[in-house]
Design a protein around this motif. Sequence first.
Motif, PDB file in Angstrom:
ATOM      1  N   PHE A  40       0.808  -1.223   0.000  1.00  0.00           N
ATOM      2  CA  PHE A  40       0.000   0.000   0.000  1.00  0.00           C
ATOM      3  C   PHE A  40       0.839   1.270   0.000  1.00  0.00           C
ATOM      4  O   PHE A  40       0.290   2.366  -0.090  1.00  0.00           O
ATOM      5  CB  PHE A  40      -0.975   0.012   1.178  1.00  0.00           C
ATOM      6  N   PHE A  41       2.164   1.152   0.089  1.00  0.00           N
ATOM      7  CA  PHE A  41       3.010   2.336   0.021  1.00  0.00           C
ATOM      8  C   PHE A  41       4.259   2.014  -0.784  1.00  0.00           C
ATOM      9  O   PHE A  41       4.997   1.080  -0.461  1.00  0.00           O
ATOM     10  CB  PHE A  41       3.424   2.796   1.420  1.00  0.00           C
ATOM     11  N   PHE A  42       4.450   2.792  -1.863  1.00  0.00           N
ATOM     12  CA  PHE A  42       5.667   2.679  -2.670  1.00  0.00           C
ATOM     13  C   PHE A  42       6.533   3.904  -2.402  1.00  0.00           C
ATOM     14  O   PHE A  42       6.053   5.034  -2.522  1.00  0.00           O
ATOM     15  CB  PHE A  42       5.327   2.608  -4.161  1.00  0.00           C
ATOM     16  N   PRO A  43       7.790   3.715  -2.021  1.00  0.00           N
ATOM     17  CA  PRO A  43       8.641   4.873  -1.726  1.00  0.00           C
ATOM     18  C   PRO A  43       8.892   5.713  -2.964  1.00  0.00           C
ATOM     19  O   PRO A  43       8.798   5.233  -4.108  1.00  0.00           O
ATOM     20  CB  PRO A  43       9.930   4.234  -1.214  1.00  0.00           C
ATOM     21  N   ALA A  44       9.225   6.962  -2.729  1.00  0.00           N
ATOM     22  CA  ALA A  44       9.516   7.875  -3.837  1.00  0.00           C
ATOM     23  C   ALA A  44      10.715   7.385  -4.630  1.00  0.00           C
ATOM     24  O   ALA A  44      11.605   6.702  -4.103  1.00  0.00           O
ATOM     25  CB  ALA A  44       9.778   9.276  -3.289  1.00  0.00           C
ATOM     26  N   LYS A  51      14.895   2.765   1.616  1.00  0.00           N
ATOM     27  CA  LYS A  51      13.605   3.330   1.211  1.00  0.00           C
ATOM     28  C   LYS A  51      12.531   3.151   2.290  1.00  0.00           C
ATOM     29  O   LYS A  51      11.920   4.110   2.717  1.00  0.00           O
ATOM     30  CB  LYS A  51      13.143   2.764  -0.135  1.00  0.00           C
ATOM     31  N   THR A  52      12.245   1.933   2.720  1.00  0.00           N
ATOM     32  CA  THR A  52      11.372   1.706   3.880  1.00  0.00           C
ATOM     33  C   THR A  52      11.898   0.497   4.642  1.00  0.00           C
ATOM     34  O   THR A  52      12.481  -0.423   4.058  1.00  0.00           O
ATOM     35  CB  THR A  52       9.910   1.413   3.484  1.00  0.00           C
ATOM     36  N   LEU A  53      11.678   0.504   5.957  1.00  0.00           N
ATOM     37  CA  LEU A  53      12.017  -0.633   6.811  1.00  0.00           C
ATOM     38  C   LEU A  53      11.108  -0.615   8.037  1.00  0.00           C
ATOM     39  O   LEU A  53      10.515   0.413   8.364  1.00  0.00           O
ATOM     40  CB  LEU A  53      13.474  -0.558   7.313  1.00  0.00           C
ATOM     41  N   TYR A  54      10.976  -1.725   8.724  1.00  0.00           N
ATOM     42  CA  TYR A  54      10.602  -1.753  10.127  1.00  0.00           C
ATOM     43  C   TYR A  54       9.178  -1.247  10.382  1.00  0.00           C
ATOM     44  O   TYR A  54       8.954  -0.312  11.135  1.00  0.00           O
ATOM     45  CB  TYR A  54      11.610  -0.889  10.906  1.00  0.00           C
ATOM     46  N   ALA A  55       8.207  -1.889   9.760  1.00  0.00           N
ATOM     47  CA  ALA A  55       6.813  -1.455   9.923  1.00  0.00           C
ATOM     48  C   ALA A  55       6.262  -1.860  11.285  1.00  0.00           C
ATOM     49  O   ALA A  55       6.540  -2.953  11.786  1.00  0.00           O
ATOM     50  CB  ALA A  55       5.954  -2.052   8.819  1.00  0.00           C
ATOM     51  N   ARG A  56       5.461  -0.971  11.875  1.00  0.00           N
ATOM     52  CA  ARG A  56       4.825  -1.215  13.159  1.00  0.00           C
ATOM     53  C   ARG A  56       3.358  -0.775  13.093  1.00  0.00           C
ATOM     54  O   ARG A  56       3.031   0.230  12.470  1.00  0.00           O
ATOM     55  CB  ARG A  56       5.544  -0.453  14.277  1.00  0.00           C
ATOM     56  N   SER A  57       2.498  -1.532  13.788  1.00  0.00           N
ATOM     57  CA  SER A  57       1.058  -1.310  13.682  1.00  0.00           C
ATOM     58  C   SER A  57       0.429  -1.026  15.040  1.00  0.00           C
ATOM     59  O   SER A  57       1.044  -1.216  16.089  1.00  0.00           O
ATOM     60  CB  SER A  57       0.385  -2.540  13.066  1.00  0.00           C
ATOM     61  N   LEU A  58      -0.829  -0.604  14.998  1.00  0.00           N
ATOM     62  CA  LEU A  58      -1.641  -0.406  16.185  1.00  0.00           C
ATOM     63  C   LEU A  58      -3.095  -0.461  15.751  1.00  0.00           C
ATOM     64  O   LEU A  58      -3.426  -0.128  14.598  1.00  0.00           O
ATOM     65  CB  LEU A  58      -1.342   0.960  16.818  1.00  0.00           C
ATOM     66  N   MET A 369      16.634  -5.341   3.620  1.00  0.00           N
ATOM     67  CA  MET A 369      17.943  -4.775   3.328  1.00  0.00           C
ATOM     68  C   MET A 369      18.608  -5.429   2.130  1.00  0.00           C
ATOM     69  O   MET A 369      19.617  -4.961   1.630  1.00  0.00           O
ATOM     70  CB  MET A 369      18.847  -4.892   4.553  1.00  0.00           C
ATOM     71  N   GLY A 370      18.038  -6.537   1.639  1.00  0.00           N
ATOM     72  CA  GLY A 370      18.671  -7.274   0.558  1.00  0.00           C
ATOM     73  C   GLY A 370      18.610  -6.575  -0.785  1.00  0.00           C
ATOM     74  O   GLY A 370      19.532  -6.658  -1.577  1.00  0.00           O
ATOM     75  N   ASP A 371      17.501  -5.881  -1.078  1.00  0.00           N
ATOM     76  CA  ASP A 371      17.342  -5.222  -2.368  1.00  0.00           C
ATOM     77  C   ASP A 371      16.572  -3.924  -2.163  1.00  0.00           C
ATOM     78  O   ASP A 371      15.347  -3.919  -2.144  1.00  0.00           O
ATOM     79  CB  ASP A 371      16.600  -6.123  -3.358  1.00  0.00           C
ATOM     80  N   PRO A 372      17.279  -2.817  -1.995  1.00  0.00           N
ATOM     81  CA  PRO A 372      16.597  -1.564  -1.678  1.00  0.00           C
ATOM     82  C   PRO A 372      15.682  -1.062  -2.786  1.00  0.00           C
ATOM     83  O   PRO A 372      14.836  -0.215  -2.540  1.00  0.00           O
ATOM     84  CB  PRO A 372      17.756  -0.584  -1.431  1.00  0.00           C
ATOM     85  N   ASN A 373      15.818  -1.584  -4.009  1.00  0.00           N
ATOM     86  CA  ASN A 373      14.940  -1.150  -5.090  1.00  0.00           C
ATOM     87  C   ASN A 373      13.525  -1.685  -4.941  1.00  0.00           C
ATOM     88  O   ASN A 373      12.626  -1.275  -5.661  1.00  0.00           O
ATOM     89  CB  ASN A 373      15.515  -1.594  -6.440  1.00  0.00           C
ATOM     90  N   CYS A 374      13.335  -2.640  -4.040  1.00  0.00           N
ATOM     91  CA  CYS A 374      12.031  -3.295  -3.908  1.00  0.00           C
ATOM     92  C   CYS A 374      11.400  -3.071  -2.550  1.00  0.00           C
ATOM     93  O   CYS A 374      10.495  -3.812  -2.163  1.00  0.00           O
ATOM     94  CB  CYS A 374      12.191  -4.799  -4.163  1.00  0.00           C
ATOM     95  N   ASN A 375      11.870  -2.093  -1.839  1.00  0.00           N
ATOM     96  CA  ASN A 375      11.413  -1.934  -0.458  1.00  0.00           C
ATOM     97  C   ASN A 375      10.134  -1.106  -0.379  1.00  0.00           C
ATOM     98  O   ASN A 375      10.169   0.117  -0.283  1.00  0.00           O
ATOM     99  CB  ASN A 375      12.507  -1.276   0.382  1.00  0.00           C
ATOM    100  N   SER A 376       9.015  -1.795  -0.361  1.00  0.00           N
ATOM    101  CA  SER A 376       7.714  -1.169  -0.197  1.00  0.00           C
ATOM    102  C   SER A 376       7.121  -1.602   1.132  1.00  0.00           C
ATOM    103  O   SER A 376       7.629  -2.495   1.790  1.00  0.00           O
ATOM    104  CB  SER A 376       6.784  -1.575  -1.352  1.00  0.00           C
ATOM    105  N   VAL A 377       6.015  -0.951   1.510  1.00  0.00           N
ATOM    106  CA  VAL A 377       5.329  -1.291   2.755  1.00  0.00           C
ATOM    107  C   VAL A 377       4.069  -2.092   2.423  1.00  0.00           C
ATOM    108  O   VAL A 377       3.309  -1.716   1.516  1.00  0.00           O
ATOM    109  CB  VAL A 377       4.952  -0.029   3.559  1.00  0.00           C
ATOM    110  N   ALA A 378       3.886  -3.171   3.137  1.00  0.00           N
ATOM    111  CA  ALA A 378       2.746  -4.049   2.864  1.00  0.00           C
ATOM    112  C   ALA A 378       2.187  -4.593   4.172  1.00  0.00           C
ATOM    113  O   ALA A 378       2.832  -4.527   5.222  1.00  0.00           O
ATOM    114  CB  ALA A 378       3.162  -5.204   1.959  1.00  0.00           C
ATOM    115  N   ASN A 379       0.983  -5.140   4.079  1.00  0.00           N
ATOM    116  CA  ASN A 379       0.394  -5.811   5.233  1.00  0.00           C
ATOM    117  C   ASN A 379      -0.298  -7.079   4.770  1.00  0.00           C
ATOM    118  O   ASN A 379      -0.479  -7.328   3.575  1.00  0.00           O
ATOM    119  CB  ASN A 379      -0.590  -4.888   5.965  1.00  0.00           C
TER     120      ASN A 379
END
Length: 386
Positions: A40-44, A51-58, A369-379
Motif C-alpha cells: 500500500f506504500f511505494f517509496p519515492a 527506502k522503507t524498513l521496520y513497519a509497526r502497527s496499532l 535490506m537485501g534489495d533496496p529497489n524493492c522496499n515497499s510497505v505491505a500488510n
Amino acid sequence: MHYTQLIGSLFLLPCILSASACVTPNPTPAAFTNFNDNIFFFPAANAVNWKTLYARSLQLPDESLLMTWENYPAEPPLVNHPIYKSVDGGATWSNFSAIKDQVNGWGMRFQPFLYTLPQAFGGYPAGTLLAAGVSAPFSLQGGVYIDLYVSQDSAKTWNFVSHIAYGNGPEDITTGHAAIWEPFLMMYSGSLVCYFSDQRDSAHSQKLVHVTTTDLHTWSAAVDDVSYSAKNDRPGMTTVAYIASKQQYIMTYEYCGTAKCAVYYKTAPNPLNFNSATGIALVGNDTSKTVPKGSPYVIWTPNPAKTDGSGVIIASSGSLEPVLINDDSASPQGWKVVNVGQWSAYSRSLRIITVQGKKKLLFGNGGNMGDPNCNSVANGVIEVPY
C-alpha cells in the motif's frame, strides 16, 4: 557516517536477508477479508538506500488500523515516521499523520514503535497513544536520542514528551560507538518499560537493556537484559510478549556474532529480570530443524481452537516467510513451522487485531535490506495460526 557507510558496516549476514524482497503487488483486497502481500506504500523514486524498513502497527477502539515505518525520502525536509490509517480491515490505507522531531532538529529516523496505554498513566488517560523512535542527524554524528511522543486524538497529532535515552553516537554499528536502537514499549507493574539495544557499554559491541518510568518524563538507569562475554557479540531487536495462561513473559532477540544472528528467546516471570534467564536458540521442530535468523518479533494470544485459556506463541523472523508457533510452555522442542503466505521483511511485525469482531493476525512489512529497489510497505491479514 552516512547511510551508505552504515550499510557497508551492517552486521547482517546475506543468509538472513529475505530472498523474496521483490514481490509482485496483489490486487487491492476486498474490505474486511483475509489477504497477503498487500502493498500500500511505494517509496519515492529518489528515496535513499533502504527506502522503507521496520513497519509497526496499532489498532484503535473503532477497529481502524495504524501503520508506521522507517521512511527514507531524500532530505530536506527532515525524515519522519509517517502514520497511515485503514478503516476497512487493512485492505486500503491513507496518509493520516506523522511523528515529527519537535526538539532535536534531526528528524525521526529509525525504528518507530506504537503503543496504547492500557491504563491511566503519567497524567494521561487509558487509551492514549504513545510512539517511541530513534532521532539522529542525517550524518549520524553528534548524538542520538530515543524519544517519546504522545497523541491524545487517536494519532491525528503528536507531541514530544521526553528523551527516553541518549547516546553520544555516532549512530552506526561500529563497536565502541555509543549508539542506541530499537525501542519496544510495555507496561508492567505500574511502570512503562522501554527495551532497547545499547552500544554505550565499552565492554560490549551491543547488549539489550531496559529503562522504566512512572511519569513518562523521568527514566531510570539502564538495566541489562541480554549480554554476552564475547565483546563482538551483538544481541539485538528486543520484543516481549506476556503468556497470560502461565503468567510468564517471553523475549525474542537476534544473536549476531557468535550465533550468526540466529533467533533466541528467554522466558521469565518478571520482565524486568530477563538478565537472570538463559537464552535459548529458537529452532523449528520440523525435519530440517529450521533456524530463523534476524529481526524477530513475538506475540501471544489465546488459542482460537481451545476454550481452556491456553494460548499460542507466534514468532516471526527476517529470514523466513513462515512463522514459528508454540504452546504456552515455550518448550525448545515445541516450535512448529507454519506457512502463512506473507513475504518476510526486516523486522516484520505481528499484531492480533479484530476485524468485524473476529480475531485475526496482522502482519506489518517494511522493506528488506537485501534489495533496496524493492522496499515497499505491505500488510497481510490472516486467521490466527495454531
